[in-house]
Write a protein that holds these residues in place. Structure first.
Motif, PDB file in Angstrom:
ATOM      1  N   THR A 212      -3.171  -2.780   8.749  1.00 24.69           N
ATOM      2  CA  THR A 212      -4.740  -4.080   8.563  1.00 24.69           C
ATOM      3  C   THR A 212      -4.484  -3.463   7.112  1.00 24.69           C
ATOM      4  O   THR A 212      -5.095  -5.238   7.316  1.00 24.69           O
ATOM      5  N   ALA A 213      -4.015  -3.277   6.177  1.00 24.00           N
ATOM      6  CA  ALA A 213      -4.586  -3.519   4.972  1.00 24.00           C
ATOM      7  C   ALA A 213      -3.476  -4.827   4.412  1.00 24.00           C
ATOM      8  O   ALA A 213      -4.141  -6.166   3.741  1.00 24.00           O
ATOM      9  N   ALA A 214      -2.602  -5.520   4.908  1.00 27.50           N
ATOM     10  CA  ALA A 214      -1.709  -6.498   4.585  1.00 27.50           C
ATOM     11  C   ALA A 214      -2.847  -7.528   6.297  1.00 27.50           C
ATOM     12  O   ALA A 214      -2.889  -9.173   5.507  1.00 27.50           O
ATOM     13  N   ALA A 215      -3.286  -7.556   7.225  1.00 23.71           N
ATOM     14  CA  ALA A 215      -4.187  -8.452   7.318  1.00 23.71           C
ATOM     15  C   ALA A 215      -4.820  -8.584   6.725  1.00 23.71           C
ATOM     16  O   ALA A 215      -5.382 -10.331   6.446  1.00 23.71           O
ATOM     17  N   VAL A 216      -5.495  -8.305   5.421  1.00 24.97           N
ATOM     18  CA  VAL A 216      -6.676  -8.195   5.297  1.00 24.97           C
ATOM     19  C   VAL A 216      -6.507  -9.220   3.939  1.00 24.97           C
ATOM     20  O   VAL A 216      -6.611  -9.952   3.566  1.00 24.97           O
ATOM     21  N   VAL A 217      -5.204  -8.600   3.236  1.00 28.40           N
ATOM     22  CA  VAL A 217      -5.118  -9.628   1.983  1.00 28.40           C
ATOM     23  C   VAL A 217      -4.572 -10.859   2.550  1.00 28.40           C
ATOM     24  O   VAL A 217      -4.679 -11.797   2.177  1.00 28.40           O
ATOM     25  N   GLU A 218      -3.859 -11.294   3.691  1.00 32.21           N
ATOM     26  CA  GLU A 218      -3.569 -12.024   4.210  1.00 32.21           C
ATOM     27  C   GLU A 218      -4.511 -13.034   4.501  1.00 32.21           C
ATOM     28  O   GLU A 218      -4.905 -14.506   4.407  1.00 32.21           O
ATOM     29  N   LEU A 219      -5.387 -13.134   5.293  1.00 29.65           N
ATOM     30  CA  LEU A 219      -7.265 -13.406   5.280  1.00 29.65           C
ATOM     31  C   LEU A 219      -7.004 -13.956   4.127  1.00 29.65           C
ATOM     32  O   LEU A 219      -8.499 -14.579   4.219  1.00 29.65           O
ATOM     33  N   ARG A 220      -7.361 -13.208   2.800  1.00 28.02           N
ATOM     34  CA  ARG A 220      -8.878 -12.944   2.140  1.00 28.02           C
ATOM     35  C   ARG A 220      -7.539 -14.922   1.020  1.00 28.02           C
ATOM     36  O   ARG A 220      -8.425 -15.098   0.323  1.00 28.02           O
ATOM     37  N   GLN A 221      -6.367 -14.306   1.394  1.00 26.72           N
ATOM     38  CA  GLN A 221      -5.082 -16.111   0.976  1.00 26.72           C
ATOM     39  C   GLN A 221      -6.044 -16.883   2.065  1.00 26.72           C
ATOM     40  O   GLN A 221      -6.106 -17.918   0.811  1.00 26.72           O
ATOM     41  N   GLN A 222      -5.739 -16.373   2.653  1.00 28.66           N
ATOM     42  CA  GLN A 222      -6.739 -18.071   3.609  1.00 28.66           C
ATOM     43  C   GLN A 222      -7.603 -18.518   3.168  1.00 28.66           C
ATOM     44  O   GLN A 222      -7.706 -19.283   3.339  1.00 28.66           O
ATOM     45  N   VAL A 223      -8.575 -17.460   2.803  1.00 21.79           N
ATOM     46  CA  VAL A 223     -10.200 -18.144   2.706  1.00 21.79           C
ATOM     47  C   VAL A 223     -10.047 -18.597   1.516  1.00 21.79           C
ATOM     48  O   VAL A 223     -10.682 -19.213   1.178  1.00 21.79           O
ATOM     49  N   ALA A 224      -9.266 -17.818   0.772  1.00 21.02           N
ATOM     50  CA  ALA A 224      -8.877 -18.236  -1.184  1.00 21.02           C
ATOM     51  C   ALA A 224      -8.682 -20.190  -0.867  1.00 21.02           C
ATOM     52  O   ALA A 224      -9.224 -20.705  -1.677  1.00 21.02           O
ATOM     53  N   ARG A 225      -7.497 -20.016   0.020  1.00 23.97           N
ATOM     54  CA  ARG A 225      -7.291 -20.858   0.046  1.00 23.97           C
ATOM     55  C   ARG A 225      -8.089 -22.838   0.315  1.00 23.97           C
ATOM     56  O   ARG A 225      -7.863 -23.613   0.028  1.00 23.97           O
ATOM     57  N   ARG A 226      -9.405 -21.688   1.603  1.00 21.77           N
ATOM     58  CA  ARG A 226     -10.534 -22.950   1.688  1.00 21.77           C
ATOM     59  C   ARG A 226     -11.451 -23.407   0.506  1.00 21.77           C
ATOM     60  O   ARG A 226     -11.670 -24.200   0.315  1.00 21.77           O
TER      61      ARG A 226
END
Length: 162
Positions: free
Chosen positions: A148-162
């Protein structure tokens, strides 16, 4: 009976006593036919232009894979090839399709594209677009991939890219 169609049973009976056995047999057959369940669905119409595009994309991908497997290491990249690599990397990064393919042509171009991709990553990391702490999952220091923590990190990266 069956298939991808709607089925209709028409049974005719006669009221004469000489046809009584045949009429009863027809009614029994109609009753058995009524118990058959058909799920008729509309056959898909494949757009020829869409199929041609899909097949051309697959052919290009297979040609690229074949060129990479056969070598092509000694290719000297000129300015046009470098510009094409930059364009490929930019289009790939801006692509929203998660299954987008990256076709670059040769091993030398692939290496150059990978260098450009790494440079874009470093630039974004230095800009703060990608937090440095988000790379810890890749280094093995952070949470294991799939958690779950890795999924949160990935989602944060996606939000940061947008």
């Amino acid at each position: 009976l069956g298939g991808n169609c709607k089925t209709l049973m028409v049974g005719t009976v006669a009221i004469e006593e000489s046809n009584l056995e045949e009429s009863i047999s027809t009614c029994r057959f109609a009753q058995r036919v009524a118990a058959i369940k058909n799920n008729a669905i509309v056959n898909e119409e494949l757009d020829p232009a869409l199929m041609i595009r899909r097949l051309k994309k697959e052919v290009a991908q297979l040609k690229d894979e074949l060129a990479m497997l056969n070598g092509g290491e000694d290719e000297e990249l000129n300015q046009a090839a470098l510009d094409e690599c930059r364009s490929l990397v930019t289009r790939y990064l801006e692509e929203t399709d998660s299954e987008a393919v990256f076709v670059c042509g040769s091993m030398a171009r692939f290496r150059k594209c990978f260098e450009l991709l790494r440079q874009v990553y470093w630039d974004r990391q230095s800009d703060g677009s990608i937090p440095a702490s988000s790379t810890s999952a890749l280094d093995g220091d952070g949470p294991a991939l799939g958690t779950t923590a890795a999924a949160v990190v990935e989602l944060r990266q996606q939000v940061a890219r947008r």
